[in-house]
Design a protein around this motif. Sequence first.
Motif, short mmCIF file in Angstrom:
data_model
loop_
_atom_site.label_atom_id
_atom_site.label_comp_id
_atom_site.label_asym_id
_atom_site.label_seq_id
_atom_site.Cartn_x
_atom_site.Cartn_y
_atom_site.Cartn_z
N ASN A 37 0.78 -1.30 0.06
CA ASN A 37 -0.02 0.06 0.05
C ASN A 37 0.80 1.38 0.00
O ASN A 37 2.10 1.19 -0.01
CB ASN A 37 -0.88 -0.26 1.21
CG ASN A 37 -0.05 -0.34 2.53
OD1 ASN A 37 1.01 0.21 2.73
ND2 ASN A 37 -0.78 -0.80 3.48
N ARG A 38 0.33 2.54 0.09
CA ARG A 38 1.04 3.79 0.18
C ARG A 38 1.95 3.92 1.44
O ARG A 38 3.07 4.48 1.22
CB ARG A 38 0.25 4.84 -0.10
CG ARG A 38 -0.59 4.90 -1.41
CD ARG A 38 -1.44 6.05 -1.49
NE ARG A 38 -2.13 6.25 -2.67
CZ ARG A 38 -3.26 5.55 -3.03
NH1 ARG A 38 -4.05 4.80 -1.84
NH2 ARG A 38 -4.12 5.88 -4.18
N LYS A 39 1.69 3.37 2.45
CA LYS A 39 2.29 3.42 3.59
C LYS A 39 3.57 2.63 3.47
O LYS A 39 4.49 3.11 3.85
CB LYS A 39 1.28 2.98 4.80
CG LYS A 39 2.07 3.21 6.18
CD LYS A 39 1.07 2.77 7.32
CE LYS A 39 1.78 3.29 8.48
NZ LYS A 39 0.81 3.03 9.85
N GLU A 40 3.46 1.40 3.08
CA GLU A 40 4.65 0.60 2.79
C GLU A 40 5.70 1.28 1.96
O GLU A 40 6.75 1.46 2.09
CB GLU A 40 4.30 -0.85 2.52
CG GLU A 40 5.55 -1.49 2.10
CD GLU A 40 5.50 -3.10 1.43
OE1 GLU A 40 5.84 -3.95 1.91
OE2 GLU A 40 4.94 -2.73 0.22
N GLY B 67 5.88 4.48 1.09
CA GLY B 67 6.42 5.58 1.96
C GLY B 67 7.41 5.34 2.83
O GLY B 67 8.79 5.85 2.65
N HIS B 68 7.42 4.10 3.43
CA HIS B 68 8.73 3.45 4.27
C HIS B 68 9.71 3.24 3.42
O HIS B 68 11.07 3.66 3.84
CB HIS B 68 8.22 2.58 5.22
CG HIS B 68 7.43 2.93 6.33
ND1 HIS B 68 7.78 3.53 7.49
CD2 HIS B 68 6.16 2.47 6.93
CE1 HIS B 68 7.03 3.82 8.48
NE2 HIS B 68 5.84 3.05 7.89
N ALA C 188 -0.48 10.55 1.18
CA ALA C 188 -0.27 9.46 2.12
C ALA C 188 0.93 8.74 2.15
O ALA C 188 1.56 8.52 3.14
CB ALA C 188 -1.11 8.44 1.53
N VAL C 189 1.81 9.05 0.90
CA VAL C 189 2.99 8.57 0.87
C VAL C 189 3.88 9.73 1.81
O VAL C 189 4.71 9.46 2.26
CB VAL C 189 3.55 8.28 -0.76
CG1 VAL C 189 4.98 8.04 -0.73
CG2 VAL C 189 2.70 7.33 -1.28
N GLU D 262 3.26 11.53 3.98
CA GLU D 262 3.26 11.70 5.31
C GLU D 262 4.17 10.61 6.11
O GLU D 262 4.86 10.96 7.14
CB GLU D 262 1.79 11.27 6.04
CG GLU D 262 1.53 11.47 7.27
CD GLU D 262 0.03 10.86 8.03
OE1 GLU D 262 -0.43 11.26 9.09
OE2 GLU D 262 -0.51 10.00 7.28
N VAL D 263 4.34 9.34 5.60
CA VAL D 263 5.20 8.67 6.20
C VAL D 263 6.70 9.31 6.27
O VAL D 263 7.37 9.13 6.95
CB VAL D 263 5.06 7.24 5.21
CG1 VAL D 263 6.36 6.16 6.06
CG2 VAL D 263 3.74 6.54 5.44
N ASP E 262 2.66 9.37 -5.43
CA ASP E 262 2.49 7.93 -5.50
C ASP E 262 2.94 7.09 -6.29
O ASP E 262 2.92 5.96 -6.64
CB ASP E 262 0.98 7.14 -4.88
CG ASP E 262 0.04 7.93 -5.93
OD1 ASP E 262 0.03 8.32 -6.66
OD2 ASP E 262 -1.25 7.50 -5.51
N ILE F 82 -4.75 14.16 7.70
CA ILE F 82 -3.22 13.96 7.58
C ILE F 82 -2.45 15.54 7.87
O ILE F 82 -1.54 15.68 8.48
CB ILE F 82 -2.58 13.60 6.14
CG1 ILE F 82 -2.91 11.90 6.01
CG2 ILE F 82 -1.34 13.52 5.98
CD1 ILE F 82 -2.84 11.51 4.65
#
Length: 210
Positions: free
Chosen positions: A4-7, A9-10, A35-36, A38-39, A129, A204
């Motif tokens: 997902n976008r969170k992963e 981003g990490h 969303a990316v 923010e991480v 993203d 966010i």
Amino acid sequence: MFTNRKEAGHLLARMLEEKKIKFDLVLGIPRGGIAVAEVIASYFNCPLDVVMAKKIASPNWEEFAIGAVTPDGELLIHERVQKIINVDEDTVENLAQTVKADIAGRLSRFRGQNPPLQLEGKDILLVDDGIATGFTLKAAVRYLKRQSNGRIIVAVPVSSRNAYLNILEDVDELISLVIPEEFYAVSQFYRDFTAVEDREVVAILRRHQG
């Protein structure tokens, strides 16, 4: 393939850390890009904001972008597409004014009472993203150049090869975790590519603006 976008981003944050890339603030392109972003902003404890560029769709073929508009009203015209579709300048200008008003309304909704971050003299990390054509992203980059004389770095999880080469000439640095040989859409590189809603963008930004 990103979960997902969170992963994504990490993974981007770790890549930026490994490459020792320095920046003062993070800007995400709504809605998926925020969303990316923010991480990454959380990872580096950096200020976070949004920047918007929006396409001007052809009045005859919605899927064709004949140009893009930025918050200051500047136009980036896709000359090749404009010639193919044969849209006159007055029509483009009228469409651009509508898009500019939409950008202003959405930015106001996203930020609420909070002012935009001051960009002058700052090194900016611009995050999305993924990059398909890169046309609206290029418009956003050129907008940022008008706002700041600092460095502009673009970071994305995935980019088409053509878009990567196109954006590369406009920025100080461009990071893409994946540049696949076959690229059809950004969504094909995510298991979960659920649309990010306006309310999520608002939430966010509120988390990062106190």
